[in-house]
Scaffold this active site. Structure first.
Site, PDB file in Angstrom:
ATOM      1  N   CYS A 118       0.875  -1.318  -0.142  1.00  0.00           N
ATOM      2  CA  CYS A 118      -0.103  -0.038   0.024  1.00  0.00           C
ATOM      3  C   CYS A 118       0.975   1.082   0.254  1.00  0.00           C
ATOM      4  O   CYS A 118       0.799   2.274  -0.767  1.00  0.00           O
ATOM      5  CB  CYS A 118      -0.903  -0.024   1.109  1.00  0.00           C
ATOM      6  SG  CYS A 118      -1.987   1.361   1.264  1.00  0.00           S
ATOM      7  N   CYS A 215      -6.037  -3.202   7.247  1.00  0.00           N
ATOM      8  CA  CYS A 215      -7.319  -2.350   7.363  1.00  0.00           C
ATOM      9  C   CYS A 215      -8.370  -3.054   6.738  1.00  0.00           C
ATOM     10  O   CYS A 215      -9.631  -2.716   7.203  1.00  0.00           O
ATOM     11  CB  CYS A 215      -7.059  -1.017   6.655  1.00  0.00           C
ATOM     12  SG  CYS A 215      -6.608  -1.329   4.638  1.00  0.00           S
TER      13      CYS A 215
END
Length: 379
Positions: A118, A215
């Protein structure tokens, strides 16, 4: 602006008011403090939050970053401190660059680290380009890592607080990115110091809990997410020992990780057994004694090298390396094969080294990070 003007806190020879900085705001306390502090110092702050997945979808969870409440929290900080804030929809990019690879890596028997991808493929690539499009002088984040100027330009260093250090997740930051990035929290002694700053600025997120786990993985249940993303992925198979003897059955390779001991369902067989290998092609989980987990030689590829001299300028480098984010750096010898591949020899064998994890390189004599790469195949 004259070069005689003293450098401001972000390293530019001009007043803060003439220095535009994009702050990557996740909605948590760390990035909120960075934005508030820079705004108070008079910088031209622009807050940007990425929506990485649908906050109403089953994958999202309370306490994750980059969805629902967190976007609201980031916007509120911007309003309180008086700077503009934008939300960018990066769902498709995040799905393709991070979530899909995470699922495929797990199906391939690896143990991926999507937070690194990410940072590499979304935050420090697309978002950084967006910051440049906004004509920002630099981009700041709330990561706990330090950027220090060396003889040959900016260097990446571990955070002052070893308990908060995020260098393992940022090893793939390139020299070009490092020239543009700033990490205002890296020098702080503790997370308490960050929360004290949040209270000083009167931020509503001052007492907000840290996000936990990945997440998009609710409650740390990786297998449930993989089954949702790849229906039929949890095919059953055999649990075998190192000689191939069948000891039992499992409900899918995706439910297991290298080094796992509990939950194997094959108790009563004498000494404790651990997962030492995952073979998705044969749908086999291979188990063995703890000593079978010990690994001394690690093949690493996709190396991002941050040393001053080229990686291949020496036949070997004596460094310390981390093979998991929760473990301290250990002495090792790095032997380059090419500019992006190498073999790492651990001077003391490590247990539970898994393909898909990162191997991050550190200077044994300082806090400097020399980059790292990906552990890419079985023992």
């Amino acid at each position: 602006m004259s070069k005689d003007f003293p450098l401001n806190s972000l390293g530019f020879a001009k007043p803060p008011s003439e220095t535009r900085v994009v702050v990557a705001m996740s909605g948590g306390v760390d990035s909120s403090v960075v934005a508030a502090q820079l705004a108070e110092e008079g910088y031209d702050v622009v807050g940007v939050t990425l929506q990485l997945y649908d906050h109403g979808a089953a994958l999202a969870k309370k306490g994750a970053c980059c969805a629902g409440q967190d976007i609201h929290d980031a916007r509120r900080v911007a309003e309180e401190m008086g700077f503009p804030h934008y939300v960018l929809d990066y769902e498709n990019v995040f799905q393709e660059a991070v979530i899909d690879e995470f699922a495929d890596a797990y199906l391939g028997g690896a143990t991926p680290v999507p937070c690194i991808r990410c940072n590499e493929r979304v935050k420090f690539k697309d978002l950084l380009e967006t910051a440049k499009d906004l004509e920002a002088d630099c981009m700041a984040t709330g990561h706990y890592i330090q950027r220090k100027m060396g003889e040959n330009g900016p260097e990446l260093h571990s955070a002052a607080d070893p308990n908060r250090d995020q260098s393992y997740f940022l090893f793939s930051t390139t020299p070009e990115q490092l020239a543009y990035l700033r990490f205002p929290l890296g020098h702080l002694p503790s997370k308490d110091a960050t929360r004290a700053l949040a209270a000083k600025y009167g931020l509503a997120v001052a007492d907000k809990p840290d996000s936990q786990d990945i997440c998009f993985v609710p409650n740390g249940n990786y297998a449930a997410v993989i089954e949702k993303l790849r229906p039929g992925a949890a095919d059953p198979g055999e649990i075998v020992d190192l000689e191939g003897n069948v000891l039992g059955e499992h409900k899918g390779v995706i439910h297991y990780t290298i080094g796992q001991r509990r939950g194997l369902g094959i108790g009563g067989l004498g000494d404790p057994l651990y997962v030492v290998k995952l073979d998705p092609d044969t749908r086999r989980v291979v188990v063995g004694p703890k000593e079978a987990l010990a690994t001394r030689t690690i093949p690493v590829r996709e190396i991002n090298w941050l040393g001053d001299a080229p990686l291949t300028s020496r036949p070997e480098w004596h460094l310390t390396v981390k093979v998991r984010s929760t473990r301290p750096p250990r002495p090792a010898i790095l032997r380059p094969i090419s500019e992006t591949e190498a073999e790492v020899e651990l001077l003391t064998p490590e247990e539970g080294v898994s393909p898909g994890q990162a191997c991050v390189f550190y200077d044994p004599d300082s806090s400097r990070i020399f980059g790292g790469g990906w552990i890419w195949k079985g023992r």
